[in-house]
Design a protein around this motif. Structure first.
Motif, PDB file in Angstrom:
ATOM      1  N   GLU A 128       0.828  -1.206   0.000  1.00  0.00           N
ATOM      2  CA  GLU A 128       0.000   0.000   0.000  1.00  0.00           C
ATOM      3  C   GLU A 128       0.864   1.258   0.000  1.00  0.00           C
ATOM      4  O   GLU A 128       0.459   2.305  -0.508  1.00  0.00           O
ATOM      5  CB  GLU A 128      -0.923  -0.003   1.215  1.00  0.00           C
ATOM      6  CG  GLU A 128      -1.974  -1.123   1.184  1.00  0.00           C
ATOM      7  CD  GLU A 128      -2.798  -1.161   2.459  1.00  0.00           C
ATOM      8  OE1 GLU A 128      -2.590  -0.270   3.325  1.00  0.00           O
ATOM      9  OE2 GLU A 128      -3.631  -2.069   2.599  1.00  0.00           O
ATOM     10  N   HIS A 129       2.065   1.166   0.568  1.00  0.00           N
ATOM     11  CA  HIS A 129       2.969   2.318   0.656  1.00  0.00           C
ATOM     12  C   HIS A 129       4.125   2.221  -0.330  1.00  0.00           C
ATOM     13  O   HIS A 129       4.740   3.237  -0.653  1.00  0.00           O
ATOM     14  CB  HIS A 129       3.517   2.434   2.082  1.00  0.00           C
ATOM     15  CG  HIS A 129       2.461   2.575   3.129  1.00  0.00           C
ATOM     16  ND1 HIS A 129       1.803   3.760   3.376  1.00  0.00           N
ATOM     17  CD2 HIS A 129       1.914   1.672   3.970  1.00  0.00           C
ATOM     18  CE1 HIS A 129       0.917   3.588   4.335  1.00  0.00           C
ATOM     19  NE2 HIS A 129       0.961   2.329   4.711  1.00  0.00           N
ATOM     20  N   ALA A 130       4.428   1.019  -0.796  1.00  0.00           N
ATOM     21  CA  ALA A 130       5.556   0.836  -1.715  1.00  0.00           C
ATOM     22  C   ALA A 130       5.134  -0.101  -2.841  1.00  0.00           C
ATOM     23  O   ALA A 130       5.635  -1.226  -2.954  1.00  0.00           O
ATOM     24  CB  ALA A 130       6.762   0.277  -0.964  1.00  0.00           C
ATOM     25  N   PRO A 131       4.234   0.345  -3.710  1.00  0.00           N
ATOM     26  CA  PRO A 131       3.720  -0.544  -4.763  1.00  0.00           C
ATOM     27  C   PRO A 131       4.758  -0.942  -5.797  1.00  0.00           C
ATOM     28  O   PRO A 131       4.574  -1.935  -6.511  1.00  0.00           O
ATOM     29  CB  PRO A 131       2.593   0.283  -5.395  1.00  0.00           C
ATOM     30  CG  PRO A 131       2.955   1.716  -5.098  1.00  0.00           C
ATOM     31  CD  PRO A 131       3.614   1.682  -3.760  1.00  0.00           C
ATOM     32  N   ASP A 132       5.861  -0.189  -5.896  1.00  0.00           N
ATOM     33  CA  ASP A 132       6.871  -0.478  -6.905  1.00  0.00           C
ATOM     34  C   ASP A 132       7.968  -1.423  -6.407  1.00  0.00           C
ATOM     35  O   ASP A 132       8.902  -1.731  -7.153  1.00  0.00           O
ATOM     36  CB  ASP A 132       7.523   0.818  -7.391  1.00  0.00           C
ATOM     37  CG  ASP A 132       6.531   1.729  -8.098  1.00  0.00           C
ATOM     38  OD1 ASP A 132       5.596   1.196  -8.723  1.00  0.00           O
ATOM     39  OD2 ASP A 132       6.672   2.958  -8.003  1.00  0.00           O
ATOM     40  N   CYS A 133       7.866  -1.851  -5.160  1.00  0.00           N
ATOM     41  CA  CYS A 133       8.882  -2.744  -4.599  1.00  0.00           C
ATOM     42  C   CYS A 133       8.350  -4.173  -4.579  1.00  0.00           C
ATOM     43  O   CYS A 133       7.313  -4.449  -3.976  1.00  0.00           O
ATOM     44  CB  CYS A 133       9.275  -2.309  -3.190  1.00  0.00           C
ATOM     45  SG  CYS A 133      10.602  -3.306  -2.470  1.00  0.00           S
ATOM     46  N   GLU A 134       9.052  -5.066  -5.230  1.00  0.00           N
ATOM     47  CA  GLU A 134       8.650  -6.474  -5.253  1.00  0.00           C
ATOM     48  C   GLU A 134       9.156  -7.176  -3.998  1.00  0.00           C
ATOM     49  O   GLU A 134      10.331  -7.063  -3.636  1.00  0.00           O
ATOM     50  CB  GLU A 134       9.238  -7.161  -6.485  1.00  0.00           C
ATOM     51  CG  GLU A 134       8.905  -8.643  -6.576  1.00  0.00           C
ATOM     52  CD  GLU A 134       9.624  -9.334  -7.719  1.00  0.00           C
ATOM     53  OE1 GLU A 134       9.393 -10.551  -7.906  1.00  0.00           O
ATOM     54  OE2 GLU A 134      10.423  -8.657  -8.404  1.00  0.00           O
ATOM     55  N   VAL A 135       8.276  -7.888  -3.310  1.00  0.00           N
ATOM     56  CA  VAL A 135       8.650  -8.659  -2.127  1.00  0.00           C
ATOM     57  C   VAL A 135       8.744 -10.129  -2.529  1.00  0.00           C
ATOM     58  O   VAL A 135       7.775 -10.712  -3.014  1.00  0.00           O
ATOM     59  CB  VAL A 135       7.635  -8.475  -0.986  1.00  0.00           C
ATOM     60  CG1 VAL A 135       8.036  -9.338   0.216  1.00  0.00           C
ATOM     61  CG2 VAL A 135       7.544  -7.011  -0.582  1.00  0.00           C
ATOM     62  N   ARG A 136       9.913 -10.699  -2.330  1.00  0.00           N
ATOM     63  CA  ARG A 136      10.140 -12.113  -2.654  1.00  0.00           C
ATOM     64  C   ARG A 136      10.288 -12.886  -1.351  1.00  0.00           C
ATOM     65  O   ARG A 136      11.285 -12.737  -0.639  1.00  0.00           O
ATOM     66  CB  ARG A 136      11.380 -12.260  -3.527  1.00  0.00           C
ATOM     67  CG  ARG A 136      11.277 -11.506  -4.861  1.00  0.00           C
ATOM     68  CD  ARG A 136      12.567 -11.542  -5.644  1.00  0.00           C
ATOM     69  NE  ARG A 136      12.460 -10.756  -6.873  1.00  0.00           N
ATOM     70  CZ  ARG A 136      13.491 -10.478  -7.666  1.00  0.00           C
ATOM     71  NH1 ARG A 136      14.702 -10.930  -7.363  1.00  0.00           N
ATOM     72  NH2 ARG A 136      13.313  -9.747  -8.754  1.00  0.00           N
ATOM     73  N   ILE A 137       9.291 -13.698  -1.032  1.00  0.00           N
ATOM     74  CA  ILE A 137       9.265 -14.444   0.224  1.00  0.00           C
ATOM     75  C   ILE A 137       9.822 -15.836  -0.028  1.00  0.00           C
ATOM     76  O   ILE A 137       9.365 -16.542  -0.928  1.00  0.00           O
ATOM     77  CB  ILE A 137       7.838 -14.513   0.791  1.00  0.00           C
ATOM     78  CG1 ILE A 137       7.302 -13.094   1.033  1.00  0.00           C
ATOM     79  CG2 ILE A 137       7.805 -15.318   2.090  1.00  0.00           C
ATOM     80  CD1 ILE A 137       5.862 -13.060   1.512  1.00  0.00           C
TER      81      ILE A 137
END
Length: 310
Positions: A128-137
């Protein structure tokens, strides 16, 4: 962008403002326009160029009342300095974006299904605050998550406290859960409602590298008897199920690793097991800060500490 760096030239140092003044004048070929671009006076431009020429030892510009042009040495310097200066500025910008930016990719690791479920919720808040950052879990074994954090392979991980490494730091406690003891379904302990930490000395404990769910031993208590070593949590439970030992675990195991051959008993006098996000102390980037804040918002948004599924 301003780069606060100096470059060596011969026995001296070429300063940032000298580089910018030389490159701008070499491309504008006009002292007035150069001064306007750099927001300095024309006299300052002339002074800077004269100082640079004294350091180089030859003129860099031919000047007349109507015309400014580069000398042969000036053209050579511009040809070699411009790409080097652009590369330096780009490198600094990349460092700034890594430290302060919220784009790119963030690598996050977990060591249990409950942790994976929690990270999925944190990722939604983070986006919601960083839509351009991909999170890889990614999943990691208990004995590998901290080495992978230290090496930079992953940026941060959700794991148990405490930490015994001054190079690592952690965010607020996100989950507190009771400690359980997994025993074979036919073990005498399985008929009890709970066990005490002192009871752990009466059963062999399956060893699991990196496993931190074992409660602290009371002062004066004899050491626990150890059973075979397992490579993974599922393997450890299999050893328990076949009667080769018992395994301390967090309360989430009762839900996520329910098995007919295993009984889970609360360790009633053991302190709660605490989970938090962990990352290298020297890599507290904007992405890491934002993800930790998202986790804190998700868990403590209403002033309470979330309890894991029981």
């Amino acid at each position: 962008m301003i780069v606060n760096s100096d470059l060596t030239m011969g026995e001296g140092v070429i300063e940032r403002h000298e580089v910018e003044t030389f490159l701008t004048l070499a491309e504008e070929l006009h002292f007035g326009r150069t001064a306007a671009t750099l927001h300095v006076s024309t006299a300052r431009v002339s002074q800077t160029i004269r100082k640079l020429e004294r350091r180089v030892g030859v003129p860099l510009f031919n000047r007349t009342s109507r015309h400014v042009s580069l000398t042969t040495v000036g053209r050579q310097l511009h040809h070699e300095l411009r790409p080097a200066w652009d590369d330096l500025r780009a490198a600094v910008q990349r460092a700034i974006e890594t430290g302060r930016g919220l784009s790119g990719a963030l690598h996050v690791a977990f060591v249990s299904p409950a942790a994976a479920q929690l990270l999925a919720g944190v990722t939604q808040v983070f986006h919601e605050h960083a839509p351009d950052c991909e999170v890889r879990i990614r999943e990691a074994q208990a004995d590998q998550i901290l080495p992978r954090i230290r090496s930079g392979e992953i940026d941060l991980g959700l794991t148990t406290l405490p930490l015994d490494d001054p190079d690592l730091t952690h965010g607020p406690v996100l989950v507190r859960e009771a400690r359980m003891l997994a025993v074979p379904a036919g073990h005498p302990f399985a008929r009890r409602a709970s066990v005490l930490t002192a009871d752990l000395t009466r059963v062999p404990l399956v060893r699991l590298p990196g496993h931190t769910d074992i409660p602290p031993r009371q002062a004066g208590a004899p050491p626990a008897t150890t059973a075979p070593t397992a490579g993974t949590f599922q393997e450890a439970l299999t050893l328990v199920g076949t009667g080769q030992g018992a395994l301390p675990a967090g309360a989430h195991a009762r839900r996520y690793y329910a098995r007919p051959d295993i009984a889970y008993l609360p360790i009633s006098d053991a302190p709660a097991l605490e989970w938090a996000l962990v990352w290298p102390a020297d890599r507290h980037t904007a992405r890491v800060r934002a993800f930790v804040e998202a986790a804190d918002t998700l868990i403590h948004g209403h002033g309470t500490t979330r309890q894991p599924p029981q």
